[in-house]
Design an enzyme around this catalytic site. Structure first.
Site, PDB file in Angstrom:
ATOM      1  N   LYS A 201       1.101  -1.225   0.298  1.00 61.54           N
ATOM      2  CA  LYS A 201       0.296  -0.024  -0.241  1.00 61.54           C
ATOM      3  C   LYS A 201       1.254   1.307   0.065  1.00 61.54           C
ATOM      4  CE  LYS A 201      -3.730   2.788   0.968  1.00 61.54           C
ATOM      5  NZ  LYS A 201      -4.546   3.155  -0.459  1.00 61.54           N
ATOM      6  N   CYS A 255      -3.840  10.373   1.050  1.00 60.79           N
ATOM      7  CA  CYS A 255      -3.307   9.695   0.902  1.00 60.79           C
ATOM      8  C   CYS A 255      -1.398   9.763   0.138  1.00 60.79           C
ATOM      9  CB  CYS A 255      -3.931   8.373   0.018  1.00 60.79           C
ATOM     10  SG  CYS A 255      -5.300   8.798   0.614  1.00 60.79           S
TER      11      CYS A 255
HETATM   12  N1  SAJ Z   1      -1.614  14.789  -9.284  1.00 60.08           N
HETATM   13  C1  SAJ Z   1      -0.387  15.308 -10.102  1.00 60.08           C
HETATM   14  N2  SAJ Z   1      -0.854  14.535 -10.900  1.00 60.08           N
HETATM   15  C2  SAJ Z   1      -1.289  13.159 -11.501  1.00 60.08           C
HETATM   16  C3  SAJ Z   1      -2.210  12.702 -11.162  1.00 60.08           C
HETATM   17  C4  SAJ Z   1      -2.767  13.111  -9.569  1.00 60.08           C
HETATM   18  O1  SAJ Z   1      -0.456  16.513  -8.951  1.00 60.08           O
HETATM   19  O2  SAJ Z   1      -1.004  13.316 -12.863  1.00 60.08           O
HETATM   20  C5  SAJ Z   1      -2.318  15.044  -7.654  1.00 60.08           C
HETATM   21  C6  SAJ Z   1      -4.234  15.483  -7.972  1.00 60.08           C
HETATM   22  O3  SAJ Z   1      -4.659  16.693  -8.460  1.00 60.08           O
HETATM   23  C7  SAJ Z   1      -4.191  15.089  -6.056  1.00 60.08           C
HETATM   24  C8  SAJ Z   1      -2.814  14.275  -6.104  1.00 60.08           C
HETATM   25  O4  SAJ Z   1      -2.071  13.470  -7.146  1.00 60.08           O
HETATM   26  O5  SAJ Z   1      -3.798  16.743  -5.395  1.00 60.08           O
HETATM   27  C9  SAJ Z   1      -3.360  12.876  -5.368  1.00 60.08           C
HETATM   28  O6  SAJ Z   1      -4.924  12.724  -6.416  1.00 60.08           O
HETATM   29  P1  SAJ Z   1      -4.694  11.048  -7.111  1.00 60.08           P
HETATM   30  O7  SAJ Z   1      -5.513  10.890  -8.355  1.00 60.08           O
HETATM   31  O8  SAJ Z   1      -3.368  10.808  -7.330  1.00 60.08           O
HETATM   32  O9  SAJ Z   1      -5.099   9.596  -5.844  1.00 60.08           O
HETATM   33  P2  SAJ Z   1      -5.706   9.958  -4.762  1.00 60.08           P
HETATM   34  O10 SAJ Z   1      -5.248  10.521  -3.312  1.00 60.08           O
HETATM   35  O11 SAJ Z   1      -7.378  10.680  -5.037  1.00 60.08           O
HETATM   36  O12 SAJ Z   1      -5.807   8.803  -4.447  1.00 60.08           O
HETATM   37  C10 SAJ Z   1      -4.687   7.611  -4.126  1.00 60.08           C
HETATM   38  C11 SAJ Z   1      -5.328   6.164  -4.982  1.00 60.08           C
HETATM   39  N3  SAJ Z   1      -3.852   5.967  -5.464  1.00 60.08           N
HETATM   40  C12 SAJ Z   1      -2.621   5.521  -6.547  1.00 60.08           C
HETATM   41  O13 SAJ Z   1      -3.129   5.634  -7.378  1.00 60.08           O
HETATM   42  C13 SAJ Z   1      -1.291   4.802  -5.988  1.00 60.08           C
HETATM   43  C14 SAJ Z   1      -6.180   5.706  -4.952  1.00 60.08           C
HETATM   44  O14 SAJ Z   1      -6.311   3.961  -5.188  1.00 60.08           O
HETATM   45  C15 SAJ Z   1      -5.827   4.880  -3.043  1.00 60.08           C
HETATM   46  O15 SAJ Z   1      -6.983   3.447  -2.622  1.00 60.08           O
HETATM   47  C16 SAJ Z   1      -5.822   6.355  -2.609  1.00 60.08           C
HETATM   48  O16 SAJ Z   1      -4.651   6.820  -3.124  1.00 60.08           O
HETATM   49  C17 SAJ Z   1      -5.652   6.494  -0.950  1.00 60.08           C
HETATM   50  O17 SAJ Z   1      -6.452   5.704  -0.646  1.00 60.08           O
HETATM   51  O18 SAJ Z   1      -4.395   5.485  -0.386  1.00 60.08           O
END
Ligand code: SAJ
Length: 400
Positions: A201, A255
């Site tokens: 995780k 997360c």
């Molecule tokens: N972000 C960027 N650039 C990108 C992708 C995301 O700047 O290309 C930023 C987003 O704007 C945001 C942050 O990253 O601020 C996190 O967003 P996210 O969509 O990457 O992730 P979360 O926090 O919504 O969900 C993540 C997921 N983990 C992964 O993709 C590895 C989800 O599957 C997990 O279940 C969740 O964390 C968790 O609960 O841990």
């Protein structure tokens, strides 16, 4: 079979509701009286598409009941938060206290599963805590760790269709936990041991953080080099083995901006890239705030009056209403605290906010001199680019 969930938050509640949907008896426990009341009325206290209907059905069918007190059950799931303390050290006290509350209710044959994001070794620690108090259960209880991996906004689908990694403290525990997840998961179940499942995780979220840090670092380099980072990434990604993520105003949520610290805190010497990625992603938000401040000063010098600045977006990522650990919110607070400038704050996914007075996105875009896009919400992409405005596109809305 009776299943008990300790913690009815963003993960515990949807998982409990999906299990109840299978006709299994579910007892949900939460310390918050309001949460318990709301759920027992068939309503929900969080926002997640489709969830209220599933909760309502479970409550009406008599399969799902919430309470402040735990009960006897066959499967017990710990789904409580694991935040970090001031120095970025993981705080597992909620997992510990949840384990202690059900300790007297555990019986031979039960399955005890932790889903909360946890530092490596937490499941073994909880097993020790249980067996120290209840030595007669040694060899009689299945204890396992199974991380949730759902994406906010798509939780109901992903709960059922995502693969799951399941690690017990011994092979019987792993098998017993797999038997439980088989009741509602259609994705593949991958058995392993507890420490690997815990690390898995943390690795998934750290990997994403490191990849976003790479994109954010590129955006800083490109800003100096006079290169459009959005076009650059699009072109580099045409290579069959390159897949760069998108830069933004920083990394938020509860997360990705948190979990890497669980590794760094326990293995500081070894986790150089993971720690640096956290620094880069945090620095990106600071850098955005400085860019806005500089634009406001330059505008005033050039025009002899203070600028009106539109802060476009407060959520931690596009198209959601969640402001927790949001870099956009941090940037808004930072630029708005010291200046006597005029600000128009926009967040189309919420109707009101206790600190920020919100403005409609079209109105703000029309009225402001400086537009700072902090989140790439779909609404913003419908706006036409205007050459007469100072546009700071940190989120890649126009990609200009
Ligand atoms: N972000 C960027 N650039 C990108 C992708 C995301 O700047 O290309 C930023 C987003 O704007 C945001 C942050 O990253 O601020 C996190 O967003 P996210 O969509 O990457 O992730 P979360 O926090 O919504 O969900 C993540 C997921 N983990 C992964 O993709 C590895 C989800 O599957 C997990 O279940 C969740 O964390 C968790 O609960 O841990």
């Amino acid at each position: 079979m009776k299943v008990q969930f300790i913690g009815l938050g963003y993960i515990g509640l949807p998982t409990a509701a999906v299990v109840a949907q299978k006709g299994i008896q579910v007892h949900g426990v939460d310390v918050n009286h309001q949460v318990v009341e709301t759920i027992n009325q068939g309503k929900i206290h969080i926002i997640e598409p489709g969830l209220e209907q599933v909760v309502k059905e479970g409550v009406e069918k008599g399969c799902f009941k919430a309470s402040k007190t735990p009960t006897e059950a066959d499967v017990h799931l710990i789904v409580v938060p694991t935040p970090f303390k001031g120095n970025h050290e993981p705080d597992i006290s909620f997992v510990e206290s949840a384990t202690k509350t059900i300790l007297p209710l555990l019986k031979a044959g039960d399955t005890f599963i932790i889903e909360s994001t946890s530092p490596v070794g937490t499941t073994e620690k909880m097993a020790k805590l249980i067996f120290d108090e209840r030595p007669e259960l040694q060899g009689q209880l299945a204890i396992a760790y199974c991380p949730e991996r759902v994406l906010p906004g798509n939780v109901l689908h992903e709960l059922i269709h995502n693969d799951r990694v399941i690690g017990g403290i011994d092979s019987e525990s792993t098998q017993q936990a797999c038997n439980f997840y088989q009741t509602f998961v259609q994705g593949e179940l991958h058995p392993t041991n507890a420490r690997t499942a815990e690390m898995c995780k943390l690795t998934e979220n750290s990997s994403r953080d490191v990849q976003i840090a790479f994109a954010n670092e590129l955006s800083l380099i490109c800003d100096k080099a006079g290169v459009n980072v959005w076009e650059l990434i699009e072109l580099a990604n045409k290579h069959p083995r390159v897949n760069i993520l998108q830069p933004g105003a920083g990394v938020g949520g509860h997360c990705i901006a948190v979990d890497p610290y669980f590794i760094v805190s326990d293995y500081p010497m070894e986790s150089q890239i993971i720690g640096k990625a956290r620094e880069i992603n945090n620095y990106k938000s600071f850098w955005c705030a400085e860019k806005i401040r500089t634009a406001m000063l330059e505008f005033e010098l050039k025009n002899g009056r203070k600028a009106t600045t539109a802060i476009m977006g407060l959520a931690f990522k596009p198209n959601i209403d969640d402001l927790r650990e949001s870099p956009a919110k941090y940037i808004a607070q930072k630029v708005m605290q010291s200046e006597q400038n005029n600000f128009l704050v926009v967040e189309p996914n919420i109707s009101e906010h206790s600190v920020f007075k919100l403005t409609n996105y079209q109105e703000a875009y029309e009225k402001a001199d400086i537009i700072a896009f902090l989140v790439a919400h779909d609404e913003f992409k419908t706006l036409d680019y205007k050459d007469d405005k100072v546009i700071l596109d940190f989120a890649g809305v126009f990609r200009k």
